[in-house]
Design a protein around this motif. Sequence first.
Motif, PDB file in Angstrom:
ATOM      1  N   ALA A 131      46.299  19.915   0.313  1.00  0.00           N
ATOM      2  CA  ALA A 131      47.765  20.186   1.006  1.00  0.00           C
ATOM      3  C   ALA A 131      48.890  20.003   0.113  1.00  0.00           C
ATOM      4  O   ALA A 131      49.585  20.740  -0.020  1.00  0.00           O
ATOM      5  N   SER A 192      47.338  24.861   5.433  1.00  0.00           N
ATOM      6  CA  SER A 192      48.578  23.872   5.797  1.00  0.00           C
ATOM      7  C   SER A 192      49.862  24.403   5.277  1.00  0.00           C
ATOM      8  O   SER A 192      50.982  24.249   5.363  1.00  0.00           O
ATOM      9  N   TRP A 258      50.697  22.316  17.029  1.00  0.00           N
ATOM     10  CA  TRP A 258      50.453  21.930  15.703  1.00  0.00           C
ATOM     11  C   TRP A 258      51.470  22.782  14.817  1.00  0.00           C
ATOM     12  O   TRP A 258      52.253  22.222  13.836  1.00  0.00           O
ATOM     13  N   ASN A 259      51.525  24.051  14.712  1.00  0.00           N
ATOM     14  CA  ASN A 259      52.100  25.072  13.985  1.00  0.00           C
ATOM     15  C   ASN A 259      53.492  24.685  14.071  1.00  0.00           C
ATOM     16  O   ASN A 259      54.324  25.253  13.103  1.00  0.00           O
ATOM     17  N   MET A 262      54.506  20.853  12.396  1.00  0.00           N
ATOM     18  CA  MET A 262      53.835  20.829  10.912  1.00  0.00           C
ATOM     19  C   MET A 262      55.190  20.990  10.180  1.00  0.00           C
ATOM     20  O   MET A 262      55.451  20.062   9.127  1.00  0.00           O
ATOM     21  N   ALA A 267      53.847  19.764   5.018  1.00  0.00           N
ATOM     22  CA  ALA A 267      52.397  20.220   5.181  1.00  0.00           C
ATOM     23  C   ALA A 267      51.397  19.037   4.757  1.00  0.00           C
ATOM     24  O   ALA A 267      50.423  18.508   5.210  1.00  0.00           O
ATOM     25  N   SER A 271      49.139  16.833   7.124  1.00  0.00           N
ATOM     26  CA  SER A 271      47.397  16.930   7.172  1.00  0.00           C
ATOM     27  C   SER A 271      47.160  15.486   7.239  1.00  0.00           C
ATOM     28  O   SER A 271      45.686  15.501   7.605  1.00  0.00           O
TER      29      SER A 271
END
Length: 330
Positions: A131, A192, A258-259, A262, A267, A271
Motif C-alpha cells: 500500500a 487500497s 472501510w472505503n 480509509m 491507504a 492498511s
Amino acid sequence: MGRLATGEMKRLKPSKAALAPLGKQGVSAYFLLGIIAFLWGLNYAVVRVGLESLDPMLFLMLRFGVSAILMFGLLRWKEGSIGISPGDLWKFIALGIIGTTMLESFVVVSIDYTTLANSSILSIAPWPIFAAIFAPIFTKERIRRSLIGYGLVSMLGVILVILAGGSFSLDSDLLLGNLLAFSVSVCGGFYSAACIPILQKYSALRMTTWMFSFGTLFMLPFTTKAWGATDWAGIGWSTIGALACNIFVITIICFLLWNKAMPQIGAATASFYRYLTPLAAALSGVLFFQEPVYSGQLVGACLMFMGLIGISLPAARSGTVKQKAGSSLN
C-alpha cells in the motif's frame, strides 16, 4: 450506463460531508477501521461454517454477487442514479478484477495449497508495505517515518500471533500456496491505493457497488462446475446464516464503511489496521472451536496494539490526511 447528464454527474460527486471526517461526535476513522478489521477476523469462523456445504468459489460469488445486487438498489434509493462515467469504466473493471476477483479468490485457494500460518502471514503482513509502495503512484500521500517504525512493530506482532498458533514453512511443496498468499498482499496494496482517487469523484457506495459487480462477473467462470455439484436441497440454516452474515454485515456494511473511512487517514496507514484481522481470527478459534491460546499470541497482540496506537496518534495530532489524486487513474 450511457453518457451521464450534467445533473447526474453532480450527484456522482460525494458531498463535502461525505469526504469530511466521520464527525466530531461520531467514532473516529481509526476506531472504525479497527472495528471493521476485527469483524473481518471473526468472520473466519463464520466462513468455516458456510464452506461445509458450499464450494469456496461459489460461496464467494454468491457473497459478492448478492451484495452487488442489493447495493445497486441501495444506490438508486440513496443517490437517485446508478451510473458511472464511461471514461471511468476501465478503472472499475481493474478494481473489480484485482480488488475482488483476484484478492478474494487467492485468499480461499491459498489455504488449500499451503498452511494456515503461511497463508495468514504472507497475505496480511506485507499488505501495508505494498500500500505504501502504490500510494505515491495514485495519491500524494506522504509516508511518515513513524508510520514505518510503528508499522514494523505491528508487523512483528501479527507474525507472533500467527506463528504462536501454527508453523510457518517455506517447503517447496507449499510454493504455489505461498505465492498465492503473497499475491493477496500485492492485490490488497494496489486496491487500497488505487481506490482513493476514485473515492474523490464517486461515493463509497457507488465505487464499492461497481467494484463488486465486475469482481463477481469475473468469478463466474470459476464456479461453473460447482453449481451442478452442490446439494442445494441439503443446505442447512447454518450455511444460509453464514452467507447472510457475510452479505449484509461483512461485505455491504464493512466494505462501505472501510472505503468511506480509509481516504481520511491514507491507504498505507489504514492498511496496518488489517493486522487486527488475524488477532480476531485467533480469538474466534478460541471462542467457537476451543482452540488453545499461547503466550506468544498475547505478546504479539500487545505489540500490534502498541504499533497501531503509535501509527494513529501522530496522524491524529496533525489532522486528517488529505489525498490528492495522481495522474495514473485520471
